[in-house]
Design a protein around this motif. Structure first.
Motif, PDB file in Angstrom:
ATOM      1  N   LYS A  86       0.482   8.686   8.572  1.00  0.00           N
ATOM      2  CA  LYS A  86      -1.191   8.170   7.583  1.00  0.00           C
ATOM      3  C   LYS A  86      -0.643   6.412   7.199  1.00  0.00           C
ATOM      4  N   GLY A  87      -1.614   5.678   7.419  1.00  0.00           N
ATOM      5  CA  GLY A  87      -1.205   4.083   6.748  1.00  0.00           C
ATOM      6  C   GLY A  87      -1.329   4.524   5.581  1.00  0.00           C
ATOM      7  N   SER A  88      -0.395   3.834   4.467  1.00  0.00           N
ATOM      8  CA  SER A  88      -0.966   4.122   2.711  1.00  0.00           C
ATOM      9  C   SER A  88      -1.577   3.352   1.882  1.00  0.00           C
ATOM     10  N   VAL A  89      -2.416   3.442   1.296  1.00  0.00           N
ATOM     11  CA  VAL A  89      -3.723   2.823   0.319  1.00  0.00           C
ATOM     12  C   VAL A  89      -2.964   2.969  -1.033  1.00  0.00           C
ATOM     13  N   LEU A  90      -2.808   2.543  -2.056  1.00  0.00           N
ATOM     14  CA  LEU A  90      -3.074   2.318  -3.330  1.00  0.00           C
ATOM     15  C   LEU A  90      -4.314   1.153  -4.019  1.00  0.00           C
ATOM     16  N   PHE A 145     -10.409  11.014  -3.714  1.00  0.00           N
ATOM     17  CA  PHE A 145     -10.560  11.867  -2.211  1.00  0.00           C
ATOM     18  C   PHE A 145     -11.411  12.043  -1.074  1.00  0.00           C
ATOM     19  N   ALA A 146     -12.295  10.261  -1.188  1.00  0.00           N
ATOM     20  CA  ALA A 146     -12.654   9.690  -0.032  1.00  0.00           C
ATOM     21  C   ALA A 146     -11.952   9.528   0.864  1.00  0.00           C
ATOM     22  N   LEU A 147     -11.027   8.725   0.426  1.00  0.00           N
ATOM     23  CA  LEU A 147      -9.328   8.335   1.028  1.00  0.00           C
ATOM     24  C   LEU A 147      -8.342   9.629   1.621  1.00  0.00           C
ATOM     25  N   GLU A 148      -8.667  10.730   0.805  1.00  0.00           N
ATOM     26  CA  GLU A 148      -6.834  11.385   0.831  1.00  0.00           C
ATOM     27  C   GLU A 148      -6.947  12.279   2.506  1.00  0.00           C
ATOM     28  N   ASN A 149      -7.508  12.167   3.337  1.00  0.00           N
ATOM     29  CA  ASN A 149      -8.298  12.742   4.293  1.00  0.00           C
ATOM     30  C   ASN A 149      -7.905  11.811   5.667  1.00  0.00           C
ATOM     31  N   ASP A 150      -7.418  10.629   5.576  1.00  0.00           N
ATOM     32  CA  ASP A 150      -7.280   9.846   6.691  1.00  0.00           C
ATOM     33  C   ASP A 150      -5.789   8.454   6.337  1.00  0.00           C
ATOM     34  N   VAL A 181      -2.543   8.264  -0.133  1.00  0.00           N
ATOM     35  CA  VAL A 181      -3.019   7.654  -1.545  1.00  0.00           C
ATOM     36  C   VAL A 181      -2.033   7.440  -2.573  1.00  0.00           C
ATOM     37  N   TRP A 182      -2.435   6.534  -3.104  1.00  0.00           N
ATOM     38  CA  TRP A 182      -1.651   6.899  -4.464  1.00  0.00           C
ATOM     39  C   TRP A 182      -2.479   5.631  -5.535  1.00  0.00           C
ATOM     40  N   SER A 183      -2.829   5.714  -6.648  1.00  0.00           N
ATOM     41  CA  SER A 183      -3.374   5.029  -7.335  1.00  0.00           C
ATOM     42  C   SER A 183      -2.787   4.662  -8.846  1.00  0.00           C
ATOM     43  N   ALA A 184      -3.431   3.932  -9.324  1.00  0.00           N
ATOM     44  CA  ALA A 184      -2.694   3.492 -10.215  1.00  0.00           C
ATOM     45  C   ALA A 184      -4.364   2.863 -11.363  1.00  0.00           C
ATOM     46  N   THR A 185      -4.209   3.406 -12.531  1.00  0.00           N
ATOM     47  CA  THR A 185      -4.854   2.465 -13.879  1.00  0.00           C
ATOM     48  C   THR A 185      -4.644   1.181 -14.791  1.00  0.00           C
ATOM     49  N   ASP A 186      -3.629   0.838 -14.537  1.00  0.00           N
ATOM     50  CA  ASP A 186      -2.935  -0.442 -15.404  1.00  0.00           C
ATOM     51  C   ASP A 186      -2.275  -0.506 -14.659  1.00  0.00           C
ATOM     52  N   PRO A 187      -1.845  -2.218 -14.335  1.00  0.00           N
ATOM     53  CA  PRO A 187      -1.112  -3.367 -13.283  1.00  0.00           C
ATOM     54  C   PRO A 187       0.577  -2.536 -13.517  1.00  0.00           C
ATOM     55  N   THR A 188       1.033  -1.897 -14.524  1.00  0.00           N
ATOM     56  CA  THR A 188       2.816  -1.743 -14.166  1.00  0.00           C
ATOM     57  C   THR A 188       2.458  -0.211 -13.713  1.00  0.00           C
ATOM     58  N   ASP A 189       2.242   0.185 -13.834  1.00  0.00           N
ATOM     59  CA  ASP A 189       2.588   2.177 -13.066  1.00  0.00           C
ATOM     60  C   ASP A 189       2.359   1.113 -11.138  1.00  0.00           C
TER      61      ASP A 189
END
Length: 453
Positions: free
Chosen positions: A2-6, A20-25, A28-36
């Protein structure tokens, strides 16, 4: 895989819904601030980032620039609730793949992400093929281990980055165009055009227009304007093959181009400035051509700033078996056959041949022998008659066709050993191998016949 998305957005709810929308394909990672986000980029290989234009107090454009600094190949899609034309233009100028506004249309987002991954896959293939092309035309593309070719490699390395004109000399079939391509594709102009003109293959009346181009109506048949090879090679390299066959009237115009660094199309009064590296090649002795009045001396000196001479195959026989093995591997793939190699007897027979056609002839010999061969290996009887009856590399026939006198076996042996030693510059290991005796046996023969260099 799978391709990786942040996802980088300061609203946790948006991060959660996008995950939730992307995890099947995708991974997926997420971050609420640029440092993370930067921590994730350091630890994981991220293919694509969804970046909010405003992340708290942070500017998403600056985040985009830092992502590109981590890996220029990472695709970025900017998302924002406050989109403006200026911000979208700036994002694209800074390397964003696309730009979407909130509230996001999920179908549109999924389509843009899918296109972005298609772009990434295509870009990866292009980078791979570019790397293979550069590899082919750098030293890795040459099959050689002889000292003669090592000198050529060192010279290529020294001049590949400079814009000096180069003259490549050598017999037909020695690989002059390969050297020219190596100079271009391993040098600073590798991203620009490499144009080839065979001066011997184009009729005299067409060569000038091929080189310099023409305007509409310049001559009968010129129904539209056409750029010449020099114009097409602007910022890149032009390779003038068989320059020794260029007609004198075209030589005059070529000299003017080299002096002024500009061209004029046939039928035009407008000059075009040029930035072109010129590499020329010839199988002729241009000094002799100058003396005979067939080549301009001033043009010769313009072209011959750096000369790279390619030795004939007979002078680099250390490379012959290496090249033969490469051709066997390549031709097996091309013809769908399975030849494993050469027998020792066939190798020795090839080592005695002078290869007047050089590497090109060797390839033809190998291909012909592979087609004829009945077994898994090419044997002596599979080799063409030209190898059997053609020129030999110093081990000439011992009895002249017009001679009535036969030599004794000892005289034949002595002469054969002497010629072999001379050919291999008294390298005893190579000489013993070609003669089919041990080094000790060769040493004894040298002593017996009182041979010396």
């Amino acid at each position: 895989m799978k391709g990786s998305v942040l996802i980088i957005d300061d609203e946790p709810s948006i991060c959660a819904s996008l995950e939730f929308a992307l995890e099947n394909d995708y991974q997926v990672w997420s971050a609420t601030d640029p440092t993370d986000a930067y921590t994730v980029l350091k630890e994981e290989k991220i293919d694509l980032c969804l970046v909010d234009l405003r992340i708290g107090k942070e500017n998403g454009i600056e985040v985009l620039e830092k992502i590109k600094a981590f890996d220029p190949n990472t695709a970025c899609i900017m998302i924002t609730a406050h989109g403006t034309i200026s911000s979208s233009v700036e994002a694209l100028q800074k390397g964003a793949y696309s730009y979407l506004t909130k509230p996001l249309n999920m179908d549109e987002l999924m389509a843009v992400i899918a296109r972005a991954f298609q772009y990434l896959n295509l870009n990866e293939k292009v980078n791979y093929l570019t790397g293979e092309l550069e590899k082919k035309y750098t030293r890795e593309g040459f099959l050689a281990r002889s000292e003669a070719m090592n000198k050529v490699f060192k010279l290529i390395e020294k001049v590949k980055q400079v814009n000096t004109n180069v003259l490549i000399t050598g017999e037909s079939g020695t690989g002059k165009e390969l050297v020219a391509r190596s100079l271009h594709f391993s040098g600073g102009r590798q991203q620009e055009h490499f144009e080839v003109v065979n001066c011997a293959a184009i009729p005299e009346q067409l060569l000038e227009s091929e080189l310099f181009g023409y305007e509409k109506g310049a001559f009968t048949g010129a129904v539209q304007a056409k750029a010449g090879k020099f114009e097409a090679a602007h910022k890149g390299t032009i390779f003038l093959d068989e320059i020794g066959d260029m007609p004198l009237n075209v030589q005059v115009k070529l000299l003017r181009v080299l002096q002024r660094k500009e061209i004029t199309r046939l039928g035009s009064n407008r000059t075009l400035s040029l930035d072109v590296r010129v590499i020329a090649a010839t199988n002729k002795n241009l000094k002799e051509e100058v003396q005979e009045g067939r080549f301009r001396e001033d043009l010769y000196f313009r072209l011959n700033v750096i000369q790279i001479h390619l030795p004939p195959l007979r002078e680099r026989m250390d490379d012959m078996i290496l090249l033969a093995s490469h051709f066997i591997h390549t031709i097996n793939k091309e013809l769908g056959i399975k030849i494993k190699g050469l027998t020792k007897q066939a190798e020795n027979k090839l080592k005695l041949y002078s290869f007047p056609g050089n590497i090109r002839e060797l390839r033809n010999i190998i291909e012909s022998s592979m087609v004829i061969a009945d077994g898994e290996y090419i044997d002596v009887e599979d080799l063409p008659e030209t190898v059997e009856s053609g020129q030999q590399t110093g081990l000439e026939k011992n009895i002249s066709s017009d001679s009535k006198t036969l030599l004794t076996l000892k005289e034949v042996e002595k002469e054969q050993i002497k010629q072999a030693l001379d050919y291999y510059n008294w390298h005893r290991k190579q000489t013993a191998e070609i003669l089919g005796i041990s080094e000790r046996g060769l040493r004894d023969k040298i002593k017996l016949y009182e041979l010396s260099p």
